[in-house]
Design an enzyme around this catalytic site. Structure first.
Site, PDB file in Angstrom:
ATOM      1  CG  ASN A   7      -1.798   1.240   1.279  1.00  0.00           C
ATOM      2  OD1 ASN A   7      -1.935   1.967   0.309  1.00  0.00           O
ATOM      3  ND2 ASN A   7      -2.411   1.471   2.430  1.00  0.00           N
ATOM      4  CE  LYS A   9      -0.467   3.448   4.801  1.00  0.00           C
ATOM      5  NZ  LYS A   9      -0.467   3.677   6.249  1.00  0.00           N
ATOM      6  CG  HIS A  92      -6.153   1.687   5.061  1.00  0.00           C
ATOM      7  ND1 HIS A  92      -5.770   2.656   5.961  1.00  0.00           N
ATOM      8  CD2 HIS A  92      -5.082   0.856   4.898  1.00  0.00           C
ATOM      9  CE1 HIS A  92      -4.516   2.421   6.335  1.00  0.00           C
ATOM     10  NE2 HIS A  92      -4.077   1.339   5.697  1.00  0.00           N
ATOM     11  CD  GLU A  94      -3.524   5.679   6.481  1.00  0.00           C
ATOM     12  OE1 GLU A  94      -2.436   5.453   7.026  1.00  0.00           O
ATOM     13  OE2 GLU A  94      -3.661   5.785   5.246  1.00  0.00           O
ATOM     14  CD  GLU A 164      -3.298  -2.407   7.315  1.00  0.00           C
ATOM     15  OE1 GLU A 164      -2.117  -2.132   7.089  1.00  0.00           O
ATOM     16  OE2 GLU A 164      -4.231  -1.705   6.918  1.00  0.00           O
ATOM     17  N   GLY A 170       1.930   2.175  10.997  1.00  0.00           N
ATOM     18  CA  GLY A 170       2.874   3.284  10.920  1.00  0.00           C
ATOM     19  C   GLY A 170       3.472   3.723  12.240  1.00  0.00           C
ATOM     20  CB  SER A 210       4.735  -1.449  12.173  1.00  0.00           C
ATOM     21  OG  SER A 210       4.150  -0.199  12.457  1.00  0.00           O
ATOM     22  N   GLY A 231       3.092  -1.382   4.317  1.00  0.00           N
ATOM     23  CA  GLY A 231       2.874   0.041   4.086  1.00  0.00           C
ATOM     24  C   GLY A 231       4.171   0.770   3.780  1.00  0.00           C
ATOM     25  N   GLY A 232       4.658   1.547   4.740  1.00  0.00           N
ATOM     26  CA  GLY A 232       5.814   2.410   4.521  1.00  0.00           C
ATOM     27  C   GLY A 232       7.053   1.706   4.001  1.00  0.00           C
TER      28      GLY A 232
END
Length: 247
Positions: A7, A9, A92, A94, A164, A170, A210, A231-232
């Site tokens: 993802n 984002k 999601h 967010e 998640e 994150g 994470s 993610g990141g």
């Protein structure tokens, strides 16, 4: 084969996506993982061009809960499908937190995605407050039942459930292996109660929150877990390729 979903984002312009994919594709080994890249809308066209003939699926990060019409700024499931998209992230945290999406809208989005031939990555997970008050399983049950309301069992074949925990996204914090294992078991139990035992065993469940190359090894032996949502850590092709190599 493990399922791996990235993802991105709100990261990577089309030109940055081009550079990223040139770097990634030059070293990506087909058959290693079942890979889906969930990119910004503006990067999907260049990604579709570069990924032609490669064993990589494309995903969008959201879609409208209506089919067409007076919805300025929205993207429909039919538009995504016609753009070469295979999957779409729905629900999601967010989106739920920042944009106040509720599970009735999420349910509509899932039905429209499936109707137009898209696979669904359904995101669920508890908040820190829900975890601290021992409501994790109750939350997961409510989210699954609201999201999948009115679906037929055979439609679960095109749905991946991404667990998640909101508090882990994150933050660098992750649940223990045992906590994830119990949550995955609960997800499968709810699917089994609502659909069938066969559905509970065959529906794909992945973990996200994470995940990076430093901690992914500790999650590889979790029972009944089909893969991961990253993610990141996916934003750097070198780091992402390292994660793939460890799976």
């Amino acid at each position: 084969m493990r399922t791996l979903i990235a993802n991105f984002k709100m990261n990577k312009t089309p030109s940055q996506t081009k550079d990223y994919l040139i770097s990634l594709l030059s070293r990506f080994e087909s058959g290693k993982v079942d890979l889906t890249l969930c990119l910004p809308y503006t990067s999907l066209a260049i990604a579709n061009l570069l990924c032609q003939g490669r064993d990589i699926r494309l995903g969008a990060q959201n879609l409208s809960d209506e089919e067409e019409g007076k919805n300025t700024g929205e993207i429909s499931s039919a538009m995504l499908k016609d753009s070469g998209v295979d999957f779409v992230l729905i629900g999601h945290s967010e989106r739920r937190k920042k944009f106040k999406e509720d599970f009735r809208a999420i349910n509509r989005k899932i039905k429209l995605a499936l109707k137009n031939g898209l696979g669904v990555i359904l995101c669920i997970g508890e908040s820190l407050a829900e975890r601290n008050t021992l409501k994790t399983y109750e939350t997961l049950k409510d989210q699954i039942e609201l999201a999948l309301k009115g679906l037929y069992e055979n439609e679960l074949e095109r749905i991946v459930i991404a667990y998640e925990p909101i508090w882990a996204i994150g933050t660098g914090k992750t649940p223990t292996k045992n906590e994830i294992e119990k949550s995955v078991a609960e997800i499968r139990r709810v699917v089994g109660d609502d659909f069938s035992q066969n559905a509970s065993q065959t529906v794909k469940v992945v973990y996200g929150g994470s995940i990076d190359s430093k901690n992914i090894r500790q999650f590889l032996s979790i029972k009944n877990l089909d893969g991961f949502l990253v993610g990141g850590a996916c934003l750097d092709p070198n780091e992402f390729l390292k994660i793939i190599s460890l799976i």
